[in-house]
Scaffold this motif. Structure first.
Motif, PDB file in Angstrom:
ATOM      1  N   SER A 303      40.770 -23.186  -6.837  1.00 30.83           N
ATOM      2  CA  SER A 303      42.083 -23.486  -7.418  1.00 30.83           C
ATOM      3  C   SER A 303      42.974 -22.252  -7.503  1.00 30.83           C
ATOM      4  O   SER A 303      44.133 -22.362  -7.907  1.00 30.83           O
ATOM      5  N   THR A 304      42.453 -21.083  -7.157  1.00 27.23           N
ATOM      6  CA  THR A 304      43.226 -19.847  -7.204  1.00 27.23           C
ATOM      7  C   THR A 304      43.273 -19.215  -5.818  1.00 27.23           C
ATOM      8  O   THR A 304      42.318 -19.321  -5.051  1.00 27.23           O
ATOM      9  N   PRO A 305      44.370 -18.530  -5.480  1.00 28.69           N
ATOM     10  CA  PRO A 305      44.448 -17.880  -4.162  1.00 28.69           C
ATOM     11  C   PRO A 305      43.528 -16.670  -4.099  1.00 28.69           C
ATOM     12  O   PRO A 305      43.270 -16.020  -5.122  1.00 28.69           O
ATOM     13  N   PRO A 306      42.987 -16.351  -2.917  1.00 28.56           N
ATOM     14  CA  PRO A 306      42.141 -15.163  -2.779  1.00 28.56           C
ATOM     15  C   PRO A 306      42.871 -13.891  -3.183  1.00 28.56           C
ATOM     16  O   PRO A 306      44.107 -13.812  -3.125  1.00 28.56           O
ATOM     17  N   ALA A 307      42.111 -12.889  -3.583  1.00 27.93           N
ATOM     18  CA  ALA A 307      42.705 -11.642  -4.064  1.00 27.93           C
ATOM     19  C   ALA A 307      43.524 -10.944  -2.992  1.00 27.93           C
ATOM     20  O   ALA A 307      44.544 -10.310  -3.298  1.00 27.93           O
ATOM     21  N   VAL A 308      43.127 -11.045  -1.730  1.00 25.85           N
ATOM     22  CA  VAL A 308      43.860 -10.362  -0.665  1.00 25.85           C
ATOM     23  C   VAL A 308      45.253 -10.942  -0.462  1.00 25.85           C
ATOM     24  O   VAL A 308      46.128 -10.275   0.104  1.00 25.85           O
ATOM     25  N   ASP A 309      45.471 -12.167  -0.925  1.00 22.02           N
ATOM     26  CA  ASP A 309      46.791 -12.791  -0.795  1.00 22.02           C
ATOM     27  C   ASP A 309      47.709 -12.477  -1.967  1.00 22.02           C
ATOM     28  O   ASP A 309      48.850 -12.951  -2.007  1.00 22.02           O
ATOM     29  N   LEU A 310      47.218 -11.697  -2.941  1.00 19.86           N
ATOM     30  CA  LEU A 310      48.020 -11.310  -4.108  1.00 19.86           C
ATOM     31  C   LEU A 310      48.070  -9.792  -4.198  1.00 19.86           C
ATOM     32  O   LEU A 310      47.607  -9.187  -5.168  1.00 19.86           O
ATOM     33  N   ALA A 311      48.650  -9.185  -3.197  1.00 17.13           N
ATOM     34  CA  ALA A 311      48.683  -7.725  -3.154  1.00 17.13           C
ATOM     35  C   ALA A 311      49.606  -7.131  -4.212  1.00 17.13           C
ATOM     36  O   ALA A 311      49.406  -5.991  -4.660  1.00 17.13           O
ATOM     37  N   GLU A 312      50.623  -7.863  -4.651  1.00 20.61           N
ATOM     38  CA  GLU A 312      51.603  -7.329  -5.601  1.00 20.61           C
ATOM     39  C   GLU A 312      51.308  -7.742  -7.038  1.00 20.61           C
ATOM     40  O   GLU A 312      51.400  -6.935  -7.954  1.00 20.61           O
ATOM     41  N   ASP A 313      50.996  -8.987  -7.249  1.00 18.33           N
ATOM     42  CA  ASP A 313      50.833  -9.534  -8.599  1.00 18.33           C
ATOM     43  C   ASP A 313      49.401  -9.333  -9.079  1.00 18.33           C
ATOM     44  O   ASP A 313      48.587 -10.262  -9.101  1.00 18.33           O
ATOM     45  N   ARG A 314      49.095  -8.096  -9.507  1.00 17.73           N
ATOM     46  CA  ARG A 314      47.758  -7.767  -9.968  1.00 17.73           C
ATOM     47  C   ARG A 314      47.819  -7.039 -11.307  1.00 17.73           C
ATOM     48  O   ARG A 314      48.820  -6.409 -11.637  1.00 17.73           O
ATOM     49  N   VAL A 315      46.736  -7.134 -12.061  1.00 15.50           N
ATOM     50  CA  VAL A 315      46.615  -6.429 -13.326  1.00 15.50           C
ATOM     51  C   VAL A 315      46.056  -5.045 -13.050  1.00 15.50           C
ATOM     52  O   VAL A 315      45.039  -4.907 -12.352  1.00 15.50           O
ATOM     53  N   SER A 316      46.719  -4.010 -13.593  1.00 15.08           N
ATOM     54  CA  SER A 316      46.246  -2.648 -13.384  1.00 15.08           C
ATOM     55  C   SER A 316      45.040  -2.370 -14.274  1.00 15.08           C
ATOM     56  O   SER A 316      44.764  -3.090 -15.241  1.00 15.08           O
ATOM     57  N   LEU A 317      44.334  -1.292 -13.951  1.00 13.32           N
ATOM     58  CA  LEU A 317      43.150  -0.940 -14.722  1.00 13.32           C
ATOM     59  C   LEU A 317      43.512  -0.573 -16.151  1.00 13.32           C
ATOM     60  O   LEU A 317      42.786  -0.896 -17.102  1.00 13.32           O
ATOM     61  N   SER A 318      44.660   0.105 -16.340  1.00 14.88           N
ATOM     62  CA  SER A 318      45.089   0.465 -17.696  1.00 14.88           C
ATOM     63  C   SER A 318      45.454  -0.773 -18.507  1.00 14.88           C
ATOM     64  O   SER A 318      45.143  -0.859 -19.699  1.00 14.88           O
ATOM     65  N   GLU A 319      46.114  -1.742 -17.896  1.00 12.98           N
ATOM     66  CA  GLU A 319      46.449  -2.980 -18.596  1.00 12.98           C
ATOM     67  C   GLU A 319      45.184  -3.756 -18.972  1.00 12.98           C
ATOM     68  O   GLU A 319      45.096  -4.335 -20.064  1.00 12.98           O
ATOM     69  N   LEU A 320      44.227  -3.768 -18.064  1.00 10.98           N
ATOM     70  CA  LEU A 320      42.982  -4.455 -18.345  1.00 10.98           C
ATOM     71  C   LEU A 320      42.223  -3.785 -19.490  1.00 10.98           C
ATOM     72  O   LEU A 320      41.685  -4.452 -20.380  1.00 10.98           O
ATOM     73  N   ALA A 321      42.209  -2.436 -19.484  1.00  9.43           N
ATOM     74  CA  ALA A 321      41.536  -1.705 -20.557  1.00  9.43           C
ATOM     75  C   ALA A 321      42.220  -1.939 -21.894  1.00  9.43           C
ATOM     76  O   ALA A 321      41.558  -2.105 -22.929  1.00  9.43           O
ATOM     77  N   ALA A 322      43.554  -1.963 -21.898  1.00  6.89           N
ATOM     78  CA  ALA A 322      44.288  -2.213 -23.132  1.00  6.89           C
ATOM     79  C   ALA A 322      43.993  -3.595 -23.686  1.00  6.89           C
ATOM     80  O   ALA A 322      43.852  -3.783 -24.907  1.00  6.89           O
ATOM     81  N   ARG A 323      43.878  -4.581 -22.798  1.00  8.10           N
ATOM     82  CA  ARG A 323      43.595  -5.926 -23.254  1.00  8.10           C
ATOM     83  C   ARG A 323      42.164  -6.039 -23.799  1.00  8.10           C
ATOM     84  O   ARG A 323      41.925  -6.650 -24.845  1.00  8.10           O
TER      85      ARG A 323
END
Length: 334
Positions: A303-323
């Motif tokens: 139900s979700t597109p593969p990661a390679v098809d979302l080159a721009e809309d990604r969560v950064s490592l700092s955002e992930l750590a903050a969450r």
């Protein structure tokens, strides 16, 4: 009038969301049923097929248990593919106003009919033919292969514009491996429960161990290709929904491997230890539950597109750590 026009698109979007959720659930049920069906057929042919010829040693109860596993899986697969095809057709008709005559000619409808026909034929053969006959084994293997190929032809892997051959081959190996290992667990559990002697149970466990090892090898080979083609990089693994779900599935698969290793070692002591067989039967049920959860997770990934098809809309490592670390809001921090 304007309010009514606004309400209609919102209601339509809500209906599409509901259809999407139901589609994922049906796809998961379809994947589990197809995996168990193929795994039960493989278990019958490669594990218990030769033992069925010696009915005095193994017993007719094992044959009846394998027959029950195949019939149940075929019935659920038939219902799941019919329901999934109808829901997908309804989504097309409601959301895009596609005419029913055009929907009937869609690829997913054609391959759904093929898979439903294969499941119905398996039901009929298992109900009317003796399982120990060689023609029965050949027919079941052919129908199982037809069902798997039809599912692959209607999958996302077949629709990719690039690397479709590589992805299709990896998907075939991945799903076949899941069937050999996880799909054979229900038949394996029933065969253990109905084995007349510990020696017969040990023989079945030994042969199933070989089948499950082949399944694990195919699963790992397919997953390696998916990691390169669908995820592609470390940021794609932790920064996208597809990558996060793939990591979760990998962690659950690692747990399954540990549990499978425990069951493999326990099966070697069935004859020497009278407590080993009941314990092994209980752990196989646990392995089945986790395995079905892995299959449902795999179904939700579609139900979700593969990661390679979302080159721009990604969560950064700092955002992930903050969450994950629960960073304080800026006002509270100040």
């Amino acid at each position: 009038l304007l309010r009514r026009r606004k309400r209609k698109p919102r209601a339509l979007m809500g209906l599409v969301d509901v259809f999407g959720f139901v589609t994922v659930l049906l796809h998961g049920a379809d994947l589990v049923a197809r995996t168990v069906l193929l795994g039960s057929i493989a278990f019958f042919v490669f594990v218990s097929g030769s033992a069925l010829a010696d009915r005095a040693r193994v017993g007719a109860a094992v044959e009846a248990s394998v027959r029950k596993a195949i019939q149940t899986a075929a019935l659920v697969a038939l219902a799941a593919v019919a329901a999934a095809t109808l829901v997908n057709a309804a989504v097309l008709h409601v959301s895009l106003a596609v005419a029913p005559a055009e929907i009937v000619g869609a690829r997913f409808v054609a391959f759904g009919i093929v898979r439903a026909s294969a499941a119905a034929a398996i039901l009929a053969i298992v109900a009317m033919r003796p399982l120990a006959d060689a023609p029965t084994r050949i027919a079941l293997l052919m129908l199982g292969g037809l069902s798997l190929c039809a599912a692959l032809a209607a999958s996302h892997a077949a629709a990719r514009l690039t690397d479709s051959t590589v992805v299709l081959t990896a998907t075939f190996a991945h799903q076949l491996g899941a069937a050999l290992w996880l799909g054979g667990l229900p038949a394996f559990r029933l065969a253990l429960a109905h084995s007349p002697t510990p020696r017969a149970a040990a023989d079945i466990a030994r042969h199933y161990s070989l089948q499950s090892m082949a399944g694990v090898a195919l699963i790992v080979a397919g997953a390696a290709v998916f990691a390169v083609v669908y995820i592609g990089s470390l940021p794609g693994a932790y920064g996208t929904a597809y990558g996060a779900m793939a990591l979760t599935k990998t962690a659950m698969l690692a747990l399954l491997l540990l549990l499978g290793l425990h069951n493999f070692r326990a099966s070697r002591s069935i004859i020497a230890d009278s407590r080993a067989l009941p314990a092994l039967t209980r752990f196989v049920v646990l392995e089945m539950g986790i395995g079905f959860a892995v299959l449902m997770a795999a179904a939700s990934m579609t139900s979700t597109p593969p990661a390679v098809d979302l080159a721009e809309d990604r969560v950064s490592l700092s955002e992930l750590a903050a969450r994950l670390l629960g960073a304080l809001p800026e006002e509270a921090a100040g």
